[in-house]
Design a protein around this motif. Structure first.
Motif, PDB file in Angstrom:
ATOM      1  N   GLY A  81      38.506   6.284  24.994  1.00  0.00           N
ATOM      2  CA  GLY A  81      39.387   7.423  25.170  1.00  0.00           C
ATOM      3  C   GLY A  81      38.567   8.698  25.140  1.00  0.00           C
ATOM      4  N   TYR A  82      39.195   9.807  25.426  1.00  0.00           N
ATOM      5  CA  TYR A  82      38.448  11.062  25.472  1.00  0.00           C
ATOM      6  C   TYR A  82      38.155  11.613  24.074  1.00  0.00           C
ATOM      7  CZ  TYR A  82      37.410  15.999  26.007  1.00  0.00           C
ATOM      8  OH  TYR A  82      36.822  17.220  25.914  1.00  0.00           O
ATOM      9  N   THR A  83      39.125  11.594  23.225  1.00  0.00           N
ATOM     10  CA  THR A  83      38.974  12.220  21.907  1.00  0.00           C
ATOM     11  C   THR A  83      37.874  11.563  21.092  1.00  0.00           C
ATOM     12  OG1 THR A  83      41.329  12.718  21.947  1.00  0.00           O
ATOM     13  CG2 THR A  83      40.215  12.904  19.825  1.00  0.00           C
ATOM     14  N   GLU A  84      37.788  10.275  21.220  1.00  0.00           N
ATOM     15  CA  GLU A  84      36.813   9.533  20.431  1.00  0.00           C
ATOM     16  C   GLU A  84      35.474   9.360  21.147  1.00  0.00           C
ATOM     17  OE1 GLU A  84      38.220   7.000  17.292  1.00  0.00           O
ATOM     18  OE2 GLU A  84      38.413   9.185  17.223  1.00  0.00           O
ATOM     19  N   LEU A  85      35.430   9.870  22.363  1.00  0.00           N
ATOM     20  CA  LEU A  85      34.222   9.674  23.164  1.00  0.00           C
ATOM     21  C   LEU A  85      33.020  10.402  22.563  1.00  0.00           C
ATOM     22  CD1 LEU A  85      33.280   8.610  26.020  1.00  0.00           C
ATOM     23  CD2 LEU A  85      33.625  10.946  26.792  1.00  0.00           C
ATOM     24  N   THR A  86      31.913   9.697  22.425  1.00  0.00           N
ATOM     25  CA  THR A  86      30.699  10.352  21.936  1.00  0.00           C
ATOM     26  C   THR A  86      29.618  10.259  23.002  1.00  0.00           C
ATOM     27  OG1 THR A  86      29.641   8.414  20.975  1.00  0.00           O
ATOM     28  CG2 THR A  86      31.241   9.554  19.597  1.00  0.00           C
TER      29      THR A  86
END
Lengths: 242, 242, 242, 242
Positions: free
Chosen positions: B22-27
């Motif tokens: 997902g985007y929010t958790e993307l590192t």
DNA sequence: GATGAATGAGATTTCATTCAT
DNA sequence: GATGAATGAAATCTCATTCAT
């Protein structure tokens, strides 16, 4: 969480923090800072930050219920007009773009978060039920022509929500207006029975008055003119985090 | 970023990472892990993580252009049908719910991010232009009844986008179907001229065939059957991060 | 963790931090402070604090192996005497009470920690193997009377370990002495064949010389006289955390 | 702390909490949760968490005294056999591995905690006095051959304690058995006078009956079959915290 | 006695980003 | 170009302890 005052003050802090930081950047500290209490107290009352946000959704929907009841005694055509206005332009908690942007961020977390999803479903059910009820009442009252209320409600809500989201994310305010006109043309013109019409000041084919807006903010004790930046940049959507 | 191969491999990594995290958790690490290069190299090619995502949006829209051109020689009614199908049910990159959820997260960051917003606007312009062109061509060809293409396009896009978003976030697949039927009833039935009709296999009042889907994934080299969980839980929206 | 120098410097920091803070109070910051690197670097090299401690155990046992080999060419009676001395009074890493106390704390976490337990088992196996080998060699060489080496090794290790633990925890140094005498009386007197005897300077019935102690500390680069408090309180066990 | 009932209920809560959480993970809340009172009340009765644990040690030793007296009228050989059994395999509070692991953790805090150390010393004195008394009585009664009771007691206690600790920490149950056999071979065989022998059911060279165990738990009101996990994993030591 | 509420002082981790090589 | 190592700045959550009632 027994004391409703404490809860209310936390909910208010969450609201303000969401307006200022958005959901993604929201920290427990941001919330605590808008309280006269410490950050640790948040974790005394809630198990986690997510838990706080979950309760915030709950809190929002409790309030939505109250509002809906208030207009139930108006004629369907008017209630429909109010619904359109409310959804597309406020009033009530629609007052702050920044808040709605944050809520949108939060909605996008639902696929990852069971608790959020559940509350959002409840909310979705409520919203559709409200609109379907309006449509059914209108059918019964002969104000609306024959149609499938469920299908119509789904279309209208999707269109309004989609318009709102596109407006919020890319900052094109025209979207709201165009979609309002689109629904007027394709749906409402055919929906309204010969002798029925939208009240003059509510006609979805004209712009609404900025009337009694700011309900949520007001209820939360803010008056709707808090320090959330109502940016007057050249780019109306700009809301960059500091 | 000169080498297009390097860019492509990073874009592919971004796509896969978005699907999985997902985007929010993307590192940045998530992206690098799906590359045969190191994390530091990402920051050699790009100024920041946001910059990478910005380029990913750019990359997506470059490809969108290519696709659109492909169907330009079909008759308007058919192109409209294809448009509806594509928007609501895939094909192409619509194949992975997880990717679309991530894109939705990304869209909600646009209010905070000038670069995202700009690309999303370009994309929005494109999308509307495509639909308006179909509608105008249809008018000219006499396949569609008189109407305002701009207004109609805005309504349809809002409705489809809203339906998609509600389906993705709260996991109610019925939404797509209901809204498709809603547009068929309120819009398409009135739009199509007497003697025009949707091609049988594209009629928006019936369910579409699961046809040549998976285009983006395929182009990105994956074949569309990566290990993204196509969860068959009792809760169809469940996509909780581990 | 490829670079052995980095590992060694972290291991050294762990050793010093354990000496000063004990295991229970040990923080990642304590370790980092004894390094010329930052706290975050620890988590670059290791997954968690536990992981660091796990590797510390590993590190210890690697070193234990090296030591054992060194004495293998001495006669069994002497090796036994050295073993007793080493176990009960040092030398080598036995130099610092504070370190041993910390190791004891760490050992008590083994029931909750699979990784610790595994390393401690390996260590236990090693220790028993060493003692059993001494006993067996002594039997073969005719230096020891007939007995069951496994049973004897178990008894001796338990007795020495128990004595050490009681001494460390309640601060009664006499324990070591008494148990040494106890084993001399009940075990060694009967174990040694008529014509065999402990070397004069290693006789477990007399006190050992404080000889080449401080091996671990020395190897770790400290010289064994670091700033660990060798408290000279009236209560010799006192090691209260500040 | 005047009311002995309150104290007893807190002590019981401490016991249970230690069994379930171990010492290191023990929180004041864990204790309060096993009480019908609040966490704050603990701090009304005690100055600190350590203080509570200190009193728990005190409580344990008060009870130890009572127990010891009970067997004083049996013949020395039998008392010795009971002592060995009790130490190595239970009964009484030896029933729960988890409790003993926690006590072991607590013991390792003694070097940092004056109060703990003092109680543990008293306990150590008691334990040695008990065993020395048995040995002296046996000498006088002619049941035991000539020996130094102090030295012998020290050896036996160290061996038993060491065996217990190794068993508890690395989960090797064989340890107990081996050490029991080791003491039988090297100590008891020589200790018992020609005409004396262990009672058949108490002979330390055979396994003991699981007899009247569970005394502490019973006294604390639990019956010894609380929900402490008597793990039957493949790894007998496993007691990982959730 | 008794408690719910409150808090300060951490502790462990995470991560975008930088830098020396 | 490419990378491993390094880090600062947070962020969430924990917990013993206190305090007003």
């Amino acid at each position: 969480m027994t004391d409703p005052d404490v809860r209310a003050s936390i909910m208010r802090a969450v609201y303000e923090a969401l307006c200022e930081s958005g959901y993604t950047e929201l920290t427990a500290q941001d919330i605590a800072d808008r309280t006269d209490k410490s950050k640790s107290l948040l974790f005394y009352h809630y198990d986690s930050k997510e838990d706080i946000l979950g309760d915030f959704l709950e809190f929002l929907f409790e309030r939505f219920d109250e509002r809906v009841a208030e207009t139930r005694d108006r004629p369907p055509v008017e209630r429909l007009a109010v619904f359109v206005d409310w959804f597309l332009y406020g009033p009530e908690e629609n007052d702050r773009q920044s808040f709605h942007v944050a809520m949108l961020e939060l909605r996008t977390q639902a696929p990852y978060n069971e608790a959020f999803r559940e509350k959002l479903r409840k909310s979705d059910d409520q919203l559709r039920a409200v609109l379907e009820e309006i449509l059914r009442d209108g059918l019964e009252a002969g104000e609306f022509n024959e149609h499938d209320p469920e299908e119509t409600a789904a279309l209208l809500i999707a269109a309004f929500d989609g318009a709102r989201i596109r407006q919020l994310t890319i900052g094109r305010d025209e979207y709201l207006e165009e979609v309002r006109r689109g629904t007027a043309t394709w749906v409402f013109d055919d929906l309204l029975a010969e002798d029925a019409s939208f009240p003059a000041d509510r006609d979805p084919s004209t712009l609404p008055e900025p009337d009694q807006q700011h309900r949520l903010a007001a209820d939360l004790g803010d008056g709707g003119n808090g320090d959330a930046d109502e940016s007057t940049d050249d780019d109306p959507a700009e809301r960059d985090r500091e």
